[in-house]
Structures are given as C-alpha cells and as structure tokens.
Design an enzyme around this catalytic site. Structure first.
Site, PDB file in Angstrom:
ATOM      1  N   TYR A  98       0.651  -1.145   0.221  1.00  0.00           N
ATOM      2  CA  TYR A  98      -0.112   0.109  -0.144  1.00  0.00           C
ATOM      3  C   TYR A  98       0.756   1.372  -0.192  1.00  0.00           C
ATOM      4  O   TYR A  98       1.840   1.557   1.092  1.00  0.00           O
ATOM      5  CB  TYR A  98      -1.046  -0.229   1.490  1.00  0.00           C
ATOM      6  N   ASP A 169      -0.855  -7.302   6.715  1.00  0.00           N
ATOM      7  CA  ASP A 169      -2.016  -5.920   6.343  1.00  0.00           C
ATOM      8  C   ASP A 169      -2.817  -7.307   6.150  1.00  0.00           C
ATOM      9  O   ASP A 169      -2.064  -7.441   4.639  1.00  0.00           O
ATOM     10  CB  ASP A 169      -1.245  -5.713   5.233  1.00  0.00           C
ATOM     11  N   LYS A 194     -12.062  -0.780   3.712  1.00  0.00           N
ATOM     12  CA  LYS A 194     -12.422  -1.429   2.701  1.00  0.00           C
ATOM     13  C   LYS A 194     -13.294  -2.793   2.452  1.00  0.00           C
ATOM     14  O   LYS A 194     -14.141  -2.124   2.697  1.00  0.00           O
ATOM     15  CB  LYS A 194     -10.976  -2.356   1.853  1.00  0.00           C
TER      16      LYS A 194
END
Ligand SMILES: *Cc1c(COP(=O)(O)O)cnc(C)c1O
Length: 358
Positions: A98, A169, A194
């Site tokens: 990310y 993550d 998300k």
C-alpha cells in the site's frame, strides 16, 4: 444450546459483539456519542474507550481470533505500529505494498528514525535472509497492486528466531480468506475502510493481536496518539461487517469469472490474480494510454481509487506518482463488486473492444 465458541465465520460475523439477548435490549449496539463519562467507572474519557468501538472490536476480534483495537483509519493504525519501532532499528517491508505504508517508511527513514529494507515478498529466501537483524517484519499479502503472495508461516518462523515482530496487512484477504494470527503473525492490520466496512462510505482501521502485552502497549499508544475513530464510523463499519461473508462470496465469484474472461481478451496482456479475493490486476497490452482509455469508457465500472466496496471500481495505478516504478504503466487494479456478473462483463468488454478495434 449451541456454544458460540464453535460458531463458523458467517455466524460469527452476524452475532459477535451484540448486546445480550435480554428483554428490551436493542439487537444492535447503539451509537454512543460521548466525549466523557461519569467518573468512577472504567471508561472515563472518549479517547480511551467507546461502547460502539467495543462492539466493532469484539466482532472483528472474533473473526480474526485476536484482541482488536479500532483506529481512525488504516494509516492511523500503520503509524501507531511503526511508532513502536526503536530508534534506528530495521523494518523489512514489501517493495510493492500500500503506497501510504511505503511512503511512511520512506519518510521515517529520511528522518533517521528507522531503516527500511524493501524486499520482493514472494522471494521467500530473500525475505528470510532480510529478517536476520530486523526488529519488525511488515507483510502485505496479497500485495497492492501486484497481488504477490508471501509465505507467511515460513517468514513468521524466521522473524521469531530473529526476535522480530511480524505484522500482516490483511486488508485484501479479509479474515474470511486468511487468518494471519493462525499462520504465526504477531499482529494483523486492517484498513477497515475497504472490505470490512464495505460500502465506500467510511474510513477506519484496526489492529489485532493475541499477545496481551502488545495489546496493552498499543492501547496505550492509541490513548496518547489519539487516532481514534468516531462512534458513527465504528457503527457503520460494524454494520458492514455483518454481511462481509456474503459480499466476499459474491465478489470473489465475480472476480474468478472475470479472470477467466479477461484472460481471453486481446486487449489484455496479463491478468494477475492470487486465486482468492476480489482484487484483480490487469496489464493492458497497449500500455498506459489504453489503460487510461479503459477507465474512462465504462458506464458501470467506476473510475475511482480505493477498493472493497459493493460497487466495482478500477484505476490505473501509475496515475499516482507515489506508485512504485516497478509496477507496469498499463496496470489497472480492479476492485470487483457484487453486481451481476453479466452486467460487469458487458460493460468491461464493450470498453475493451473499442481498444482493439481502433
Ligand atoms: C487503503 C489501505 C490502507 C490504508 O487505509 P486507510 O483506511 O485508507 O487509511 C492500508 N493498507 C492497505 C492494503 C490498503 O488497501
């Protein structure tokens, strides 16, 4: 009576964190808007705790199999965890991850706070080697947006031998498709923005662990750093989490079918899909221009960043300056939603066809 400890994930998603089944109790934890509480109890102040957060934390904790702390956003969670790294110590992290995480590591490194070694997360031998003198091993699997997979159990074992903590993550996989704490990770991070919240209307983050000491340290850091979610955000995220299993099932089935069809389209040079989940990356055969055209020619697919909502969205990742230069220019990351597969395909195919007919 069924023992809640034996509930399967779909039942946990629906039931965990509810008020007790007692007369007059609401079925859902209400939104408690309170900055302060009458003194003498455990709550005291709104930066320390909130009953609506607690309901969300109980539910996500039950799904991941750990204790949960909610944060204002995914990146607020990331910052709080990176703040734990000692001065000048080494963090191993994916070169593709990310972008906010990678940017934060670069910023901390530039200020001399820590040393970040970026690795190809799919090259297990290289990652294991990098673990040797690390204090934190940061994994993202699948990675954003390359969709590479890390061998979590092997890396976690190497990190344990080195005395390093392992963070995963788990935003792309969700606790329904991957449970990193069972694979040896010490900590799991989510951008609940998300899939967990799932409706593109709220920002929230969370960290999970089975280590009570780490939980205590992180709770203390959250109290002091103050990156706490609002009660309404926690309520929305919990409402989203109640249907996570249904959304993931449908979005994943749509993604798998799209992967099959996209692979046969001449405008698509490459399809990347880790075999599970609802994120697919395609590389357009004709590169960046074709990718930009595609994202502007659909009617149903929305050109937007972020992912994990009920609606299908996509974007060319390299339109962001912060995206790694090793990501192909023509890569489009697709977040597959829960619409009808035929409508999704017709819209995509119509746009893709215009790229090959010109
Ligand atoms: C979006 C995202 C983040 C950051 O979360 P925010 O809620 O936007 O702060 C972190 N990791 C991954 C994998 C993400 O997709």
């Amino acid at each position: 009576m069924a023992d809640p400890a034996s509930y399967r994930p779909a039942t946990v998603a629906v039931t965990a964190g509810r008020p007790a089944h007692e007369p007059d109790n609401p079925l859902n934890e209400p939104i408690t808007m309170a900055s302060t509480y009458v003194a003498g109890g455990d709550r005291e102040y709104g930066r320390y705790t909130n009953p609506t957060w607690t309901a969300f934390e109980t539910a996500l904790g039950a799904l991941e199999g750990g204790r949960c702390l909610a944060f204002a956003s995914g990146l607020a969670t990331v910052s709080t965890l990176l703040d734990l790294v000692g001065q000048g110590q080494k963090v191993v992290a994916p070169r593709h991850a990310y972008s906010g995480t990678v940017m934060q590591l670069a910023d901390l490194e530039a200020r001399g706070r820590l040393h970040a070694e970026l690795v190809d997360i799919a090259d297990t031998a290289a990652v294991v080697k990098a673990c040797a003198d690390a204090s934190l091993v940061w994994l993202e699997s699948p990675t954003n947006p390359a969709l590479e997979l890390a061998d979590i159990p092997v890396i976690a074992e190497a990190a344990r031998e080195a005395g390093a903590y392992v963070v995963v993550d788990n935003t792309f996989a969700t606790p329904l498709l991957q449970q990193p704490l069972d694979l040896g990770a010490d900590l799991v991070v989510h951008s609940a923005t998300k899939f967990i919240a799932g409706h593109s209307d709220v920002l929230m983050g969370a960290v999970l662990t089975r280590d009570d000491e780490l939980y205590g340290v992180l709770k203390g850091r959250r109290d002091l750093i103050g990156a706490v979610p609002g009660p309404f955000e926690a309520w929305l995220a919990l409402r989203g989490l109640r249907t996570l299993h249904l959304r993931i099932e449908r979005a994943q089935a749509n993604a798998q079918e799209l992967v099959r069809r996209l692979g046969e389209h001449p405008a698509v040079g490459e399809v990347r899909y880790p075999g599970f989940g609802a994120i697919v990356s395609i590389v357009l055969a004709e590169g960046a221009l074709a990718a930009d055209l595609l994202t502007h020619k659909t009617k149903l697919w929305v050109h937007a960043t972020s992912l994990g909502g009920v609606e299908s969205t996509f974007e060319r990742r390299r339109r962001w300056k912060s995206e790694a230069a090793t990501i192909p220019d023509g890569l489009v990351r697709m977040s597959v939603g829960i619409e009808d597969i035929e409508d999704l395909w017709t819209d995509l195919k119509t746009a893709l066809d215009t790229l090959t007919s010109s």
